[in-house]
Design a protein around this motif. Structure first.
Motif, mmCIF file in Angstrom:
data_model
loop_
_atom_site.group_PDB
_atom_site.id
_atom_site.type_symbol
_atom_site.label_atom_id
_atom_site.label_comp_id
_atom_site.label_asym_id
_atom_site.label_seq_id
_atom_site.Cartn_x
_atom_site.Cartn_y
_atom_site.Cartn_z
ATOM 1 N N THR A 1 63.665 7.785 -58.906
ATOM 2 C CA THR A 1 63.249 7.402 -57.561
ATOM 3 C C THR A 1 64.408 7.523 -56.577
ATOM 4 O OG1 THR A 1 61.625 5.876 -58.478
ATOM 5 C CG2 THR A 1 62.256 5.563 -56.175
ATOM 6 N N GLU B 1 69.137 -1.954 -72.751
ATOM 7 C CA GLU B 1 67.698 -2.126 -72.898
ATOM 8 C C GLU B 1 67.139 -1.244 -74.008
ATOM 9 O OE1 GLU B 1 66.049 -1.392 -69.112
ATOM 10 O OE2 GLU B 1 66.832 -3.233 -68.195
ATOM 11 N N THR B 2 67.694 -0.069 -74.140
ATOM 12 C CA THR B 2 67.246 0.829 -75.206
ATOM 13 C C THR B 2 67.578 0.258 -76.580
ATOM 14 O OG1 THR B 2 67.584 2.734 -73.747
ATOM 15 C CG2 THR B 2 67.408 3.174 -76.103
ATOM 16 N N GLN C 1 76.485 2.651 -58.202
ATOM 17 C CA GLN C 1 75.284 2.250 -58.945
ATOM 18 C C GLN C 1 75.110 2.929 -60.295
ATOM 19 O OE1 GLN C 1 71.867 2.844 -56.446
ATOM 20 N NE2 GLN C 1 72.707 1.672 -54.740
ATOM 21 N N GLU D 1 64.046 7.819 -65.883
ATOM 22 C CA GLU D 1 62.997 6.960 -65.331
ATOM 23 C C GLU D 1 63.579 5.890 -64.420
ATOM 24 O OE1 GLU D 1 60.933 5.378 -68.642
ATOM 25 O OE2 GLU D 1 59.880 7.252 -69.135
ATOM 26 N N ARG D 2 64.783 5.441 -64.748
ATOM 27 C CA ARG D 2 65.401 4.404 -63.929
ATOM 28 C C ARG D 2 65.972 4.963 -62.617
ATOM 29 N NH1 ARG D 2 67.670 -0.499 -65.245
ATOM 30 N NH2 ARG D 2 66.052 -0.530 -66.841
ATOM 31 N N VAL D 3 66.502 6.210 -62.637
ATOM 32 C CA VAL D 3 67.201 6.733 -61.445
ATOM 33 C C VAL D 3 66.402 7.790 -60.704
ATOM 34 C CG1 VAL D 3 69.403 6.269 -62.557
ATOM 35 C CG2 VAL D 3 68.410 8.563 -62.723
ATOM 36 N N SER E 1 64.974 7.342 -70.641
ATOM 37 C CA SER E 1 64.985 6.029 -70.009
ATOM 38 C C SER E 1 65.875 6.022 -68.764
ATOM 39 C CB SER E 1 65.491 4.979 -71.015
ATOM 40 O OG SER E 1 64.669 4.912 -72.159
ATOM 41 N N LEU E 2 67.013 6.702 -68.822
ATOM 42 C CA LEU E 2 67.906 6.734 -67.666
ATOM 43 C C LEU E 2 67.270 7.493 -66.499
ATOM 44 C CD1 LEU E 2 70.661 6.057 -66.495
ATOM 45 C CD2 LEU E 2 71.545 8.178 -67.506
ATOM 46 N N LYS F 1 73.789 1.251 -63.882
ATOM 47 C CA LYS F 1 72.422 1.557 -64.309
ATOM 48 C C LYS F 1 72.409 2.166 -65.704
ATOM 49 C CE LYS F 1 70.085 0.487 -60.553
ATOM 50 N NZ LYS F 1 68.998 -0.540 -60.571
ATOM 51 N N GLU G 1 72.964 -0.588 -68.302
ATOM 52 C CA GLU G 1 71.738 -1.386 -68.424
ATOM 53 C C GLU G 1 70.685 -0.655 -69.240
ATOM 54 O OE1 GLU G 1 70.395 -2.378 -64.570
ATOM 55 O OE2 GLU G 1 72.008 -3.826 -64.162
ATOM 56 N N VAL G 2 70.549 0.648 -68.972
ATOM 57 C CA VAL G 2 69.572 1.436 -69.726
ATOM 58 C C VAL G 2 69.927 1.466 -71.211
ATOM 59 C CG1 VAL G 2 68.731 3.792 -70.070
ATOM 60 C CG2 VAL G 2 68.837 2.833 -67.781
#
Length: 978
Positions: free
Chosen positions: A648, A693-694, A682, A644-646, A641-642, A686, A689-690
């Motif tokens: 990009t 959310e998890t 950041q 996928e978030r970072v 999940s982390l 992040k 948050e991950v």
């Protein structure tokens, strides 16, 4: 038992006395006969037939002023002697005197009989104290074993000896006085004594002897005729009023003594002497039935026909004051002209050892003898009323249940309703008037409800609103009791006193009533005590012209008489209707049970509370299972999940800008700078948050995923609400970001790859990331240029005009990349012009911005393909990496970058997993428990979340069963009391 024995002995003595003294054939002189015997002997003498005028004072059932005491008879003592010689004049005189004597003795005997009968009736009204026999020692009940009552009876004087005792008139007068002081109960006794007194008054003036000879009767008649009828009536009314007041004081003293005795008995019983347990009082059982009915049927439909005393009246008419006088405590909030009763208040009055009040849903007792507890009770009632009133409303139909206990209170259930208003004032909701009418009608429509209609006597009767409403609900007045308040102000301000009489008789209103009462509720001072108000009320009616002139009758005044009348009417209505209501609920229960068996034959009958408890256990089990998730699973989903978030940001803002540099030194410098900036600003945020959310996703998965055949969809809404509320309340620890920032910074600083396995893992991670980006880029290009020739032929799809322009532009830019394989990431302005002119030469009009957008995707795909090719070359570059790429044309700094990112992700996932399992899961479990506790106390929330026909049917079935059981218990207790 000893009482019964003593009564038997007395009865035998009396029977023997009458047997030996009543016959005329006995050889006993008349002077030696007993007082009772002589009256019986001469009972048929014609001279004893007196014409006594009928008293005009009516006596009703509920009057405390009707039990009158009699005047002392001032009788002149006369000595009697036996005359053995026959002499005409002395015999005549003796006959006259004996005739008068028989009059007095006959009156005494008749009065004694009436007194005994009245005393028996009064004794029947005393509460049954048979349950308190344990207070008297056991040896008292066995006294007949130690005392021979038969010997006592034989030792008493014989009837002849008793008959020889001829009492004189002084003793007769004293006996009458004792009878007056002892037999103070019963209107029949008072009537008999007054009739005898009036007959004696007709024989002569008070200053003369009552035993005047018959030949002076003409003078007495002349003297009597001199007195006018009006003066006689006034004199009799004055004497009657004084007698009533005197009796009132005696009765109040007896009631006070009885109240203190009752209080003492209840206090001893309350302490648990002999560990005896008191049964629940009848009125408390009935109040519980009404509370269950209120929860079951808040709208009071036809199923609820159990009696209540509904108190209605215009605003500020004195409803609250009347209730406080009945409850003997100032328990309600008060305001000057302001609406204080904003929701119905159900007051259950019952007898108890202490004067206390308590709410249905609270265990706190308010001592009504203490002013601080009274103030706290009034404040609590006001808070509950304001809590019941919803936003934008002025009144509420929700009922507040209050129990008031105390010695001497009349047992009944009263419901105080908001006062009826005529005009909606500022600050009130526009529908206040209609809401009050609807609440009042809902209670009064009950055919067994007793309507206590309160009318302010100090204002014009034409201003009354509530009387029209009452006449609509009870047009025949069969269950309405009319109460006129503030009579003291009415008598003072009303010019015509007869108008008050017309009001109290119901002649000025269209309504009819079962009874009419007039009360005084104080002088308007809110600080007055109940005792002071009662004294003021009694004093007023003692001196009131309304009572003296017979405009009001004695039984129609004072709140005490009102309380007695209402209580008697209430219990009469209860006895007449409760069994019918029990049968109605039995039929309802049978219908509900049949419906459940037909619709849900394999399910247990769980009501809303039981279903909530079952769902609560399931939710807590699922939260516990959340703590049993393996560390490996947590780290895998956190790392994925982390990334996928970072990803990009890593590729677009770190890798691509650094990869476009010319040498490795510049690449590494650019990467270090950008990683440092990313970590400081950041990355920790992040990561938190991950993790949060998890945790939410895993919690939701456990809460919502079906459990196979055991899954009950009736809990879905509740579980979803608990999940959302728990997540809303949960906040991640703020200190986690600071510690996480240091860990991530240290992980990204490490560039040392220790073995070939880690190198290969970094290359695999890099390839996977680049391939994913390449796939996304190709999809973007496909959407931009439209379907290729294969899809156009196979699926009959065509390109749009815009897609055709993008396709031509793409082809032109790909030609440019083929010429210069190492072209930088940005197009120069002259290159944009060249591309545009080449397209225009082929008839394609293109905008420079479109060229830049197309170039971004084309160059991105070209770069990613080149990077993947370079990644394949670096598979064999671990050896050169160990030598720091010295003497080698191969440079794999991008692999080192992805290894650093991968290691940072692994370390971050491990740190977040530890924080989750050690802290956050437990905090979330705590939040879930708090949410469940809050939902358990919120009845509206449970009704909203646990809905459906099955729930409602089980709820109704449980309530009906509970009502029926309580009704059956109440009926059984009611029969036992009879």
């Amino acid at each position: 038992m000893w009482r019964a024995g003593r009564a038997a002995v007395a009865c035998e003595v009396c029977q023997s006395l009458v047997k030996h003294s009543s016959g005329i054939q006995r050889n006993v002189p008349l002077q030696k006969l007993h007082l009772v015997s002589r009256s019986i002997y001469r009972s048929h003498h014609p001279a004893l037939k007196l014409q006594r005028p009928q008293l005009r004072t009516p006596f009703q059932q509920f009057s405390s002023l009707t039990h009158l005491s009699f005047h002392k008879l001032k009788l002149s003592p006369i000595k009697y002697g036996y005359q053995p010689r026959r002499n005409f004049w002395p015999a005549r005189l003796a006959a006259r005197l004996l005739k008068l004597r028989y009059i007095i003795l006959g009156s005494a005997v008749g009065g004694g009989y009436t007194a005994k009968k009245t005393f028996d009736e009064w004794k029947d009204m005393i509460p049954d104290l048979s349950d308190y026999k344990w207070i008297v020692p056991d040896f008292i009940w066995e006294i007949d074993e130690y005392i021979d009552l038969e010997k006592i009876r034989k030792a008493l004087p014989s009837s002849e000896d008793l008959a020889s005792l001829a009492p004189d008139l002084d003793k007769i007068t004293e006996s009458l006085s004792l009878l007056k002081d002892f037999f103070t109960a019963g209107p029949k006794l008072v009537s008999e004594v007054l009739e005898a007194s009036e007959a004696l008054l007709l024989l002569g003036s008070p200053g003369e002897t009552a035993f005047r000879a018959t030949d002076h009767g003409s003078e007495s008649d002349k003297h009597y005729r001199k007195v006018s009828d009006k003066e006689k009536i006034d004199q009799l009314q004055e004497e009657l009023l004084h007698t009533q007041l005197k009796y009132q004081r005696i009765l109040e003293r007896l009631e006070k003594e009885n109240k203190e005795l009752r209080k003492l008995v209840l206090q001893k019983d309350d302490k648990g002497i002999h560990h005896r347990k008191l049964k629940k009082s009848l009125i408390d059982m009935y109040s519980e039935v009404l509370d269950v009915l209120s929860d079951y049927d808040a709208s009071y439909n036809t199923q609820d026909h159990l009696p209540r005393v509904v108190v209605v009246g215009d605003q500020s008419a004195g409803k609250t004051s009347v209730l406080e006088m009945i409850a003997q405590a100032r328990i309600f909030p008060r305001g000057s002209g302001e609406m204080m009763t904003r929701s119905p208040v159900k007051v259950t009055l019952s007898e108890g050892p202490h004067h206390v009040a308590l709410f249905k849903d609270s265990s706190r007792e308010f001592d009504l003898t203490k002013e601080e507890d009274l103030a706290a009770l009034r404040h609590e009632i006001e808070l509950r009323m304001r809590k019941n009133v919803k936003e934008g409303c002025t009144v509420s139909p929700e009922t507040i249940s209050l129990n008031v206990k105390g010695p001497g209170l009349q047992r009944m259930v009263l419901v105080d309703l908001p006062g009826v208003i005529n005009t909606v004032t500022s600050g009130m909701a526009p529908d206040t008037k209609e809401t009050i009418f609807s609440i009042s009608k809902a209670y009064m429509q009950n055919p067994n409800a007793i309507i206590l209609c309160i009318q302010d006597g100090s204002v014009d009767a034409e201003r009354s609103i509530v009387t029209d409403l009452v006449s609509q609900m009870d047009p025949h007045g069969r269950r309405t009791i009319f109460v006129l308040t503030k009579v003291d102000l009415a008598e003072k301000n009303v010019a015509s006193p007869s108008r008050i009489q017309q009001i109290i008789e119901g002649k000025l209103f269209p309504m009819k009533a079962l009874g009419y009462f007039a009360v005084v509720t104080g002088k308007g001072n809110s600080s007055e005590s109940i005792e002071a108000i009662r004294e003021y009320e009694e004093e007023f009616f003692q001196n009131s012209k309304l009572l003296k002139t017979s405009m009001l009758k004695a039984h129609q005044v004072t709140t005490r008489n009102l309380s007695l009348a209402v209580s008697d009417c209430f219990w009469k209505m209860v006895r007449e209707s409760v069994e019918q209501q029990a049968d109605s609920f039995k039929a309802t229960r049978f219908n509900l049970e049949t419906e459940w068996k037909n619709n849900y034959p394999r399910l247990r009958e769980l009501d809303r509370n039981e279903l909530f408890e079952k769902a609560k256990n399931e939710i807590l089990d699922e939260v516990i299972s959340l703590s049993q998730v393996t560390p490996k699973h947590w780290e895998e989903i956190l790392q994925q999940s982390l990334w996928e978030r970072v990803s990009t940001h890593v590729i677009e803002n770190i890798y691509l800008p650094a990869a476009q540099t010319m040498n490795s030194g510049t690449f590494n410098t650019t990467v270090d700078i950008k990683l440092k900036q990313w970590t400081d600003k950041q990355l920790p945020n992040k990561a938190v948050e991950v993790a949060w959310e998890t945790l939410q996703e895993e919690f939701s998965r456990f809460m919502t995923e079906p459990k196979g055949k055991e899954h009950d969809d009736i809990f879905d809404k509740l579980k979803e609400a608990v999940k959302e509320e728990s997540i809303k309340r949960h906040k991640w620890n703020d200190f986690a970001e600071d510690s996480l920032r240091v860990i991530q910074h240290n992980a990204l600083e490490d560039r040392s790859i220790s073995d070939k396995q880690q190198w290969d893992a970094a290359i695999y991670f890099m390839e996977e990331a680049l391939q994913g980006r390449l796939k996304d880029t190709e999809n973007a290009i496909e959407n931009m240029i439209g379907p290729d020739w294969k899809k156009r032929w196979m699926y009959w799809k065509n390109r749009t005009q815009e897609q055709c322009v993008h396709n031509e532009t793409k082809n032109e830019l790909e030609k440019m990349l083929k010429v210069n394989d190492e072209h930088p990431a940005y197009l120069a302005s002259d290159e944009i012009t060249t591309v545009r002119k080449n397209l225009e030469s082929r008839g394609v009009e293109v905008d420079p911005s479109l060229i830049k957008d197309t170039w971004h995707q084309v160059y991105r795909r070209h770069f990613l393909k080149t990077a993947l090719n370079h990644c394949n070359l670096c598979r064999r570059g671990f050896y050169y990496y160990q030598r720091h790429f010295i003497d080698s044309e191969l440079e794999c700094n991008d692999v080192v970058l992805f290894w650093r990112i991968q290691r940072m992700l692994a370390i971050t996932a491990n740190t977040l997993r530890q924080q989750l399992t050690n802290t956050e899961v437990r905090r979330l479990e705590k939040n879930v428990k708090e949410v469940l506790e809050d939902f358990a106390e919120d009845g509206e929330k449970k009704v909203k979340l646990l809905t459906g026909k099955r729930v409602q049917l089980a709820e109704d079935l449980k309530k009906v069963r509970e009502i029926q059981e309580k009704l059956d218990a109440f009926i059984e207790a009611l029969h036992q009391e009879k």
